[in-house]
Design a protein around this motif. Structure first.
Motif, PDB file in Angstrom:
ATOM      1  N   ALA A  62     -22.265 -24.789  -2.365  1.00 60.59           N
ATOM      2  CA  ALA A  62     -22.651 -24.501  -3.742  1.00 60.59           C
ATOM      3  C   ALA A  62     -24.085 -23.980  -3.818  1.00 60.59           C
ATOM      4  O   ALA A  62     -24.377 -23.034  -4.559  1.00 60.59           O
ATOM      5  N   PHE A  65     -24.093 -20.395  -2.596  1.00 63.19           N
ATOM      6  CA  PHE A  65     -23.512 -19.501  -3.599  1.00 63.19           C
ATOM      7  C   PHE A  65     -24.484 -19.247  -4.744  1.00 63.19           C
ATOM      8  O   PHE A  65     -24.609 -18.112  -5.220  1.00 63.19           O
ATOM      9  N   VAL A  66     -25.183 -20.290  -5.192  1.00 64.73           N
ATOM     10  CA  VAL A  66     -26.155 -20.126  -6.278  1.00 64.73           C
ATOM     11  C   VAL A  66     -27.291 -19.195  -5.853  1.00 64.73           C
ATOM     12  O   VAL A  66     -27.775 -18.369  -6.640  1.00 64.73           O
ATOM     13  N   ARG A  67     -27.723 -19.303  -4.596  1.00 64.52           N
ATOM     14  CA  ARG A  67     -28.795 -18.421  -4.126  1.00 64.52           C
ATOM     15  C   ARG A  67     -28.323 -16.982  -3.940  1.00 64.52           C
ATOM     16  O   ARG A  67     -29.075 -16.034  -4.183  1.00 64.52           O
ATOM     17  N   ALA A  68     -27.070 -16.790  -3.503  1.00 67.67           N
ATOM     18  CA  ALA A  68     -26.600 -15.440  -3.180  1.00 67.67           C
ATOM     19  C   ALA A  68     -25.987 -14.715  -4.368  1.00 67.67           C
ATOM     20  O   ALA A  68     -25.937 -13.474  -4.362  1.00 67.67           O
ATOM     21  N   TYR A  69     -25.537 -15.426  -5.392  1.00 69.35           N
ATOM     22  CA  TYR A  69     -24.821 -14.776  -6.494  1.00 69.35           C
ATOM     23  C   TYR A  69     -25.662 -13.739  -7.232  1.00 69.35           C
ATOM     24  O   TYR A  69     -25.151 -12.648  -7.538  1.00 69.35           O
ATOM     25  N   PRO A  70     -26.928 -13.997  -7.586  1.00 69.12           N
ATOM     26  CA  PRO A  70     -27.694 -12.953  -8.295  1.00 69.12           C
ATOM     27  C   PRO A  70     -27.806 -11.646  -7.506  1.00 69.12           C
ATOM     28  O   PRO A  70     -27.696 -10.555  -8.081  1.00 69.12           O
ATOM     29  N   TRP A  71     -27.986 -11.748  -6.184  1.00 72.19           N
ATOM     30  CA  TRP A  71     -28.104 -10.535  -5.378  1.00 72.19           C
ATOM     31  C   TRP A  71     -26.769  -9.805  -5.293  1.00 72.19           C
ATOM     32  O   TRP A  71     -26.721  -8.560  -5.364  1.00 72.19           O
ATOM     33  N   ILE A  72     -25.686 -10.543  -5.143  1.00 67.34           N
ATOM     34  CA  ILE A  72     -24.363  -9.913  -5.085  1.00 67.34           C
ATOM     35  C   ILE A  72     -24.035  -9.228  -6.409  1.00 67.34           C
ATOM     36  O   ILE A  72     -23.555  -8.084  -6.451  1.00 67.34           O
ATOM     37  N   HIS A  73     -24.326  -9.923  -7.516  1.00 70.87           N
ATOM     38  CA  HIS A  73     -24.039  -9.350  -8.829  1.00 70.87           C
ATOM     39  C   HIS A  73     -24.902  -8.106  -9.079  1.00 70.87           C
ATOM     40  O   HIS A  73     -24.404  -7.098  -9.623  1.00 70.87           O
ATOM     41  N   TRP A  76     -23.459  -5.209  -7.084  1.00 71.91           N
ATOM     42  CA  TRP A  76     -22.239  -4.674  -7.689  1.00 71.91           C
ATOM     43  C   TRP A  76     -22.553  -3.844  -8.930  1.00 71.91           C
ATOM     44  O   TRP A  76     -21.980  -2.761  -9.129  1.00 71.91           O
TER      45      TRP A  76
END
Length: 198
Positions: A62, A65-73, A76
């Motif tokens: 978790a 995921f919290v650290r990587a989600y802003p960069w992935i979003h 995209w």
């Protein structure tokens, strides 16, 4: 003396055999003992509960995921913006990254192409109806064409039917909601009845 020596030899041999038997039994016990303690020791001293392991793995996943989600979003959204910009500048064939991955192009259909497509669909439907009407089974001849026409009607008017269903549902929701509000506003509690005569 010889008798004593013989007796002593017998005793020593008998004692040695008893000691050998005891050693053998002790060896078996010794071999059985450490194995039981060695199997029991990890369970009691070094074993980690599965719940704590799964909880730590879940927490680490978790956090990652919290650290990587802003960069992935952000990546995209940048890809989507680039596809839209290329499509608006007429440098790309599509505005959707998924269509670009599938190597599909977005093109405007002319009225003649729409007419040809409608004629192809109508001819395919007519051939299916003729095949069902000429079936040797009387049940297929009786039920098949009607079911096929109903399916074609549902496919042709699916979008309009969905919109009408949504509007009707919202209308019923408003109607019953307004009625309940009016009933609650006009609700007047009745006075308690008088006590019975004595």
């Amino acid at each position: 003396d010889d008798d004593d020596d013989d007796d002593g030899g017998l005793v020593s041999r008998f004692g040695a055999s008893e000691e050998h038997d005891d050693d053998a039994r002790g060896g078996r016990r010794g071999r059985a003992g450490p194995s039981s303690t060695s199997t029991a020791a990890p369970m009691t001293n070094t074993a980690v509960p599965p719940a704590s392991v799964s909880g730590s793995v879940r927490a680490a996943a978790a956090a990652a995921f919290v650290r990587a989600y802003p960069w992935i979003h952000a990546g995209w959204e940048a890809v989507v913006f680039w596809c839209w910009l290329r499509y608006l500048l007429k440098d790309g064939t599509t505005h959707d990254p998924s269509l670009a991955v599938l190597r599909l192009a977005v093109a405007r259909a002319s009225p003649s192409e729409q007419t040809e497509r409608r004629l192809r669909v109508e001819s395919a439907r007519a051939s299916r109806l003729d095949r069902l009407s000429s079936s040797p089974s009387w049940m297929t001849r009786l039920v098949g064409p009607a079911a096929l026409r109903a399916g074609h009607f549902a496919l042709d008017h699916a979008q309009g039917g969905l919109m009408a269903a949504v509007v009707g549902f919202k209308l019923l929701e408003w109607w019953y909601g307004a009625g309940e509000d009016a009933a609650f506003r006009n609700d007047k509690s009745l006075p308690p009845p008088p006590p019975p005569p004595r």
